[in-house]
Design a protein around this motif. Structure first.
Motif, PDB file in Angstrom:
ATOM      1  N   ALA A 191       0.459  -0.888  -0.639  1.00 62.93           N
ATOM      2  CA  ALA A 191       0.008   0.066  -0.533  1.00 62.93           C
ATOM      3  C   ALA A 191       1.085   1.271   0.166  1.00 62.93           C
ATOM      4  O   ALA A 191       0.791   2.010  -0.527  1.00 62.93           O
TER       5      ALA A 191
ATOM      6  N   TYR B 106      -8.028   8.085   1.958  1.00 65.81           N
ATOM      7  CA  TYR B 106      -7.310   6.423   2.112  1.00 65.81           C
ATOM      8  C   TYR B 106      -7.636   6.814   4.271  1.00 65.81           C
ATOM      9  O   TYR B 106      -8.236   5.575   4.618  1.00 65.81           O
TER      10      TYR B 106
ATOM     11  N   LEU C  38      -5.335   0.029  -2.343  1.00 66.39           N
ATOM     12  CA  LEU C  38      -3.930   0.401  -2.700  1.00 66.39           C
ATOM     13  C   LEU C  38      -3.272  -1.200  -2.859  1.00 66.39           C
ATOM     14  O   LEU C  38      -2.328  -1.534  -3.664  1.00 66.39           O
TER      15      LEU C  38
ATOM     16  N   LEU D 105      -8.429  -2.594   1.588  1.00 68.44           N
ATOM     17  CA  LEU D 105      -7.427  -0.636   0.466  1.00 68.44           C
ATOM     18  C   LEU D 105      -7.318  -1.505  -0.203  1.00 68.44           C
ATOM     19  O   LEU D 105      -6.392  -3.186  -0.365  1.00 68.44           O
TER      20      LEU D 105
ATOM     21  N   LEU E 232       0.730   4.320  -2.676  1.00 59.88           N
ATOM     22  CA  LEU E 232       1.067   6.067  -2.437  1.00 59.88           C
ATOM     23  C   LEU E 232       1.970   6.720  -3.055  1.00 59.88           C
ATOM     24  O   LEU E 232       1.685   7.451  -3.319  1.00 59.88           O
TER      25      LEU E 232
ATOM     26  N   THR F 125     -12.304  -0.900  -3.484  1.00 57.52           N
ATOM     27  CA  THR F 125     -12.706  -0.004  -2.592  1.00 57.52           C
ATOM     28  C   THR F 125     -11.292   1.493  -3.087  1.00 57.52           C
ATOM     29  O   THR F 125     -10.234   0.763  -4.413  1.00 57.52           O
TER      30      THR F 125
ATOM     31  N   CYS G 204     -13.684   0.657   4.246  1.00 60.24           N
ATOM     32  CA  CYS G 204     -12.126   0.022   4.521  1.00 60.24           C
ATOM     33  C   CYS G 204     -11.751  -0.711   5.558  1.00 60.24           C
ATOM     34  O   CYS G 204     -11.988  -0.676   6.626  1.00 60.24           O
TER      35      CYS G 204
END
Length: 420
Positions: free
Chosen positions: A41, A65, A100, A98, A45, A128, A74
């Motif tokens: 994640a 987030y 990501l 999540l 990002l 998400t 989430c």
């Protein structure tokens, strides 16, 4: 006539890439994510900052987030479940994980399937927000494959169809990636609207106008104030602009994404039999997002090195194109400049706007400061926690040599692709 002079902004704060990854990994871990998934994640990002997509980078941490995790929309402990598995393709329920990390794992799943069957397709429901679509598509390119990623916006409705009065679809991003020149994969990462909403909000935070063509009012007149979007005074335009100049192409692409990302997986969609007319409900929510992650192994379809050689020739020819008269800007294919910038920032550090660095410090990202609310007030900049003359927390010392990542860069060059 008076001229408004904007106050000078503090210079950006340079932060070592590895330190940024470590700090983000720690933050996500403290929010309940397993360590390995927290790292993925963080990489997803950071990709926004590395490649120049700041609207999909750290700007979204406190705005998007963390509120998703804190509100329960989430689930940090979610474990995706396979709903249907046909070998080469599958439907997977992310269960509000999540995006990501979960989208990255699903692309890796598609790559593994492609190694066995020549093609791998994973349709995701219960997703998400996953950050930059290009980050996930590039994972396939790093494996020597062609990757395609499409995502709808769940039940969110942001943009009306050309000639329509009520919003119908989201920004519906689409990305395609493939090996190209060493260390510089081809990565096309785009929304089907003129821009994604994140670029509007970042421009509003910076106090900058946006170009005509991004927004329009209810009568179709151009709007250049990015804050007008969240005030409900402007709406996004489709890729292609007006109906006469190609808006139906952007709208059509968005519908195609809806088919691929939501239709195949059984996800929520923006269009509904009865679209609500109440102003508060018109936009819907971006819950129940659907993804499509596709990987194609050229080595199974075209044995030998023919595909890789053809791609090198193709993208070398693109880069060799002469610039237009009156410009010195070099011709480059999508993904080239982003890869160059990422290589530079990995070795020299990631520049963060002072206001963003202060916000992240307030969140405890660099081990200093206090917790801030999950959603900062519009236009509010967290105060600096450094006294005059002190280094900002997490910043690279100006007198010290900055970390270099020559080994990673060399590996990427030999691999013929860059692993995000």
């Amino acid at each position: 006539m008076t001229t408004t002079v904007r106050p000078a902004e503090a210079p950006p704060v340079l932060v070592a890439h590895e330190r940024l990854l470590d700090a983000l990994t720690g933050l996500f871990t403290r929010r309940g994510l397993p360590a390995a998934r927290a790292r993925t994640a963080a990489e997803a990002l950071c990709h926004g900052e590395l490649s120049g997509f700041a609207s999909h980078g750290l700007f979204n941490l406190a705005r998007l987030y963390l509120p998703l995790l804190e509100s329960g929309r989430c689930d940090p402990h979610a474990e995706p479940a396979t709903v249907t598995d046909l070998g080469a393709c599958a439907v997977v329920d992310h269960r509000r994980a999540l995006g990501l990390w979960a989208a990255a794992e699903s692309m890796d799943d598609a790559v593994a399937r492609a190694r066995k069957y020549g093609i791998g397709l994973v349709a995701v429901r219960g997703g998400t927000h996953f950050g930059c679509a290009g980050f996930h598509a590039a994972r396939a390119a790093a494996a020597g494959m062609v990757g395609l990623v499409a995502s709808n916006c769940g039940g969110q409705r942001l943009v009306p169809p050309p000639g329509g009065a009520l919003p119908l679809l989201g920004t519906n991003p689409l990305a395609v990636a493939a090996p190209a020149l060493p260390g510089h994969p081809f990565v096309l990462d785009m929304s089907t609207t003129a821009v994604p909403t994140g670029r509007l909000r970042l421009a509003a935070r910076r106090g900058e106008p946006v170009p005509p063509g991004w927004l329009e009012d209810e009568h179709g007149a151009p709007v250049t104030d990015p804050g007008a979007y969240d005030r409900g005074e402007a709406r996004l335009r489709w890729l292609g602009g007006d109906p006469e100049t190609g808006a139906y192409k952007g709208f059509g692409l968005a519908l195609a994404v809806e088919v691929l990302a939501a239709g195949l997986s059984g996800s929520a969609t923006g269009p509904a039999p009865q679209v609500p007319t109440d102003d508060e409900d018109t936009r819907g929510t971006d819950d129940g997002i659907g993804f499509l992650l596709l990987a194609v192994d050229p080595g199974r379809l075209r044995p030998g090195d023919g595909f890789a050689e053809a791609m090198r020739e193709l993208f070398s020819a693109v880069n060799a194109g002469p610039p237009a008269p009156g410009t010195d800007e070099e011709v480059r294919y999508p993904g080239w400049r982003e890869a160059e910038q990422a290589l530079h920032r990995r070795s020299e550090g990631v520049p963060l706007p002072a206001w963003l660095h202060a916000e992240l410090t307030g969140l405890g990202l660099f081990g200093t400061g206090h917790s801030l609310p999950g959603h900062p007030l519009p236009g509010h900049s967290a105060p600096s926690h450094s006294a005059p003359g002190e280094e900002a927390p997490g910043a690279l010392p100006q007198e010290a040599p900055r970390p270099r990542d020559a080994e990673r860069r060399q590996r990427d060059e030999h691999a013929g692709g860059e692993r995000p």
